[in-house]
Design a protein around this motif. Structure first.
Motif, PDB file in Angstrom:
ATOM      1  N   GLY A 149       0.922  -1.469  -0.094  1.00  0.00           N
ATOM      2  CA  GLY A 149      -0.142   0.098  -0.131  1.00  0.00           C
ATOM      3  C   GLY A 149       0.884   1.273  -0.067  1.00  0.00           C
ATOM      4  O   GLY A 149       2.177   1.137   0.308  1.00  0.00           O
ATOM      5  N   LEU A 151      -8.160   0.825   1.164  1.00  0.00           N
ATOM      6  CA  LEU A 151      -7.494   2.050   1.070  1.00  0.00           C
ATOM      7  C   LEU A 151      -8.810   3.251   1.234  1.00  0.00           C
ATOM      8  O   LEU A 151      -9.956   3.030   0.881  1.00  0.00           O
ATOM      9  CB  LEU A 151      -6.759   2.457  -0.023  1.00  0.00           C
ATOM     10  CG  LEU A 151      -5.440   1.979  -0.076  1.00  0.00           C
ATOM     11  CD1 LEU A 151      -4.648   2.577  -1.035  1.00  0.00           C
ATOM     12  CD2 LEU A 151      -4.839   1.853   1.010  1.00  0.00           C
ATOM     13  N   ALA A 175      -5.981   4.187   5.103  1.00  0.00           N
ATOM     14  CA  ALA A 175      -6.433   2.915   4.830  1.00  0.00           C
ATOM     15  C   ALA A 175      -7.391   2.529   6.092  1.00  0.00           C
ATOM     16  O   ALA A 175      -7.238   2.775   6.969  1.00  0.00           O
ATOM     17  CB  ALA A 175      -5.254   1.839   4.859  1.00  0.00           C
TER      18      ALA A 175
END
Length: 745
Positions: free
Chosen positions: A285, A333, A338
């Protein structure tokens, strides 16, 4: 940040959603909208006055998306799926109308119920009836990939390539918008919605005449590819993510290690961060100036992995890391970070929001809890006091902890001696927890000692997440006492005096175990060769422990009172005992529950010494029983072996015949009964008491002339006065008794 699954629901920020809606109206392809499907109206958003705090969700909940005001979860009951929306602020939960499945956003509060080509979009913040979009017009290849604000991102296969579509219904008409910038032969391997307004797409296709793996960044507002680069040959572990400034992906090295690769958008310069070798996919991420990575599933894993924690790596120095969670299950997300289903040792399992703090570093805040600890915790335990006085007794030890994924052990340590027993607990049973049982034997097969024990229970998580769980306490073993017990364990000992005058004891329970050859002895000191006769008497003096009397060569009889594990200092009983050639004790011949002593003088008269229970004067004056006992060379007080009212005697004549004298309970005996012949082979016949805990006294014998591993034998009591003992069972000594040349008693 985004989970690896390409079916995960992601969304745009509400500002991006508005732009998409306006753009779609101006440029998209219109299609006729079907009639809205009937569904109950949903409740409106909570007021700001509602109480804040982590919401509570079911331990079986699976996170499926979220938005500014709440999040979507799923609970499976067999094939039945229940979807719910939970609000952060109030913790209240709304159960959604039945549908085959739902998809959630991460940046808006819109969730989508999917039923074939029909999609019902619910705004969980505003409430009201759903907006229905039917995507049948895209053909049978259309599959929903993500929910983007109030639009649907779908993939279709068209001719030689794949296409991505943004489909919305802003003012009652369905708008279809195709993402541009991909080559005609593009085949999509995965799409990750990883930042507001941007989509990372891994595909194969031909660009500038070269066909291979590619990584594209799609600007969803513009509806086109804005960054496209060659990507490494991918396997199932490949994952790519993008943000407004960076792209990141994972590569596997030849040695099995993984590398997190990051680059600025539009730049070919990369930074590489090497991770340990893995056989599982890594989740990536991007949050601000950080790239996050983890391996999901740590909470239920059965092996450790250094990548179970959710970790953020600084894009500035490619070195600084921040640990955010201890385990991860699912990730979505949103505009400022997130939403992650996972756990921490401090907060337990639940839903956490990951966002940048005031210091620019990412941090985790718990927004919901499932009330399930991430660390091992204790639920309850069962460790009772223990009594092994009866044969076949097993003491249960049960330990209920918070989850089955652990290895648990128990250790019991006898406080007085330090002698210990240990066992593994398990396997885990949801009704019985971790469990084991103890049969009252140490690992060397000797009997458990009476007294206080320290117990320690230790559980170590299989997944390596969190410390070992340890609990300790005390318990008491009380197996009572036994007439021939000189170690305080409720089980008899064999006493022996060596040729050098040392007094040694062996645990009869250990002696009777066929596969044990290295018996553990207790050395009780030297100097015992000053006595010409030693007699194990049982409890003469009322201490409840077995005593011992010894006659010195001057004819003085001495009492060694038992203290349980040892013997007290001797006290003189009296002189003149040299007139007797046979002494034996241990049978209650008078019916008062005390063991009495009998002796034969050299004229063959049998005398009874009744036990008094008085330490200073343990025997009453002697009483003549009768004559004719001179024909025996061995008298043994056995206890009650015939089932009568009192203790009995066995006597061996000089021809080797063994005779039973049943006690009447008044100090006299019934006429003798012949038990059998051949007993002249034994130098020692010892009434050791109940050696197998069946409630009947037994005999232990030692061969007179034989040497080798089978010098000892055991005759089990039957309880039948006509045949009070079973045939001999060999005891394989292999060494210590033969080398010591002992006398047994």
């Amino acid at each position: 940040m985004q989970s690896r699954s390409t079916s995960t629901g992601i969304c745009l920020a509400s500002a991006v959603t508005a732009v998409l809606a306006v753009t779609a109206l101006g440029a998209g392809t219109l299609a006729t909208a079907p009639a809205a499907l009937a569904a109950p109206a949903l409740t409106s958003a909570p007021s700001a006055a509602e109480e804040a705090g982590p919401a509570v969700i079911s331990p079986d909940s699976v996170l499926r998306g979220g938005g500014p005001s709440g999040f979507l979860t799923r609970v499976a009951d067999g094939e039945r799926l229940t979807y719910s929306w939970t609000r952060y602020q109030s913790g209240s939960t709304t159960v959604l109308p039945a549908a085959p499945f739902y998809r959630g956003n991460a940046d808006s509060d819109v969730v989508v119920a999917v039923d074939g080509t029909a999609h019902r979009l619910y705004d969980m913040a505003a409430g009201g009836d759903p907006v229905v979009i039917d995507t049948a017009f895209l053909g049978p290849t259309a599959t929903l990939r993500h929910v983007v604000g109030n639009a649907l991102l779908l993939r279709t296969t068209e001719g030689s390539g794949d296409a991505l579509h943004l489909v919305s219904r802003p003012q009652g008409a369905v708008v279809d918008r195709t993402i541009t910038g991909f080559p005609a032969d593009a085949r999509f391997a995965g799409e990750q919605f990883t930042a507001p307004g941007f989509l990372a797409v891994h595909y194969t296709g031909t660009v500038a005449g070269r066909t291979g793996h590619r990584l594209a960044v799609v600007d969803l507002v513009a509806g086109k590819v804005v960054d496209d680069r060659a990507a490494p040959a991918a396997d199932t572990t490949f994952l790519a993510v993008a943000s407004t400034t960076h792209v990141a992906w994972v590569e596997r090295l030849a040695d099995g290690r993984f590398v997190v690769v990051t680059a600025r958008r539009g730049s070919t310069t990369t930074s590489r961060h090497v991770l340990p070798a893995q056989n599982r996919a890594i989740t990536l991420g991007l949050i601000g100036g950080w790239v996050t990575y983890s391996v999901s599933g740590g909470a239920t894993a059965d092996t450790p992995n250094p990548l179970y924690p959710l970790t953020a790596l600084s894009l500035q120095d490619n070195r600084t890391t921040v640990k955010l969670l201890d385990s991860v299950a699912m990730t979505f997300l949103h505009a400022n970070g997130a939403l992650v289903q996972g756990g921490t040792l401090a907060g337990g399992e639940g839903v956490y929001r990951i966002a940048l703090g005031a210091d620019g570093r990412p941090a985790a805040t718990q927004v919901a809890t499932s009330k399930v600890p991430t660390a091992l915790t204790e639920v309850s335990r069962q460790i009772p006091g223990m009594d092994f006085s009866k044969a076949g007794t097993w003491a249960p030890i049960r330990w209920w902890i918070s989850r089955p994924g652990a290895r648990a052990d128990v250790v019991l340590v006898h406080k007085r001696t330090g002698k210990s027993w240990n066992s593994s607990l398990g396997p885990y049973n949801r009704t019985g927890g971790f469990g084991t049982e103890w049969n009252g034997e140490f690992r060397d097969y000797s009997a458990a000692l009476n007294g206080e024990y320290t117990w320690t229970l230790t559980a170590r998580p299989d997944n390596g997440i969190g410390p070992a769980l340890k609990r300790t306490g005390t318990l008491r073993v009380d197996s009572g006492t036994a007439p021939h017990d000189y170690s305080d364990k409720g089980s008899p000992d064999l006493l022996l005096r060596t040729g050098g005058g040392r007094l040694i004891s062996y645990d009869v329970r250990q002696l009777r175990t066929p596969w044990i050859t290295d018996w553990k002895s207790t050395d009780r000191g030297g100097g015992w060769n000053v006595y010409d006769r030693l007699v194990a008497t049982g409890d003469l003096a009322g201490s409840k422990y077995a005593d011992l009397v010894a006659r010195d060569r001057a004819g003085v009889l001495w009492l060694y009172q038992g203290t349980g594990p040892s013997l007290a200092k001797r006290t003189a009983i009296g002189g003149g005992w040299q007139v007797y050639d046979q002494l034996t004790a241990g049978s209650d011949l008078t019916g008062d529950s005390r063991p009495d002593l009998v002796a034969t003088d050299r004229s063959g008269v049998l005398w009874l010494y009744k036990a008094t229970g008085d330490t200073a004067k343990p025997f009453a004056p002697r009483k003549r029983i009768g004559g004719g006992w001179g024909g025996y060379d061995k008298l043994v007080a056995t206890g009650n072996i015939g089932g009568g009212p009192a203790g009995d005697l066995v006597a061996r004549d000089r021809a080797g015949v063994l005779w039973l004298h049943l006690g009447k309970g008044n100090g006299t005996f019934a006429p003798r009964t012949r038990i059998g012949g051949g007993w002249q082979r034994y130098s020692d016949i010892v009434a050791v008491g109940d050696g197998n805990k069946d409630g009947r006294p037994d005999l232990l014998v030692k061969d007179r002339f034989e040497v080798g591993p089978d010098v000892l034998g055991f005759h089990t009591g039957t309880g039948d006065w006509k045949a009070p003992f079973s045939s001999r069972t060999q005891l394989f000594t292999q060494g210590p008794l033969g080398e010591l040349n002992p006398t047994l008693f």
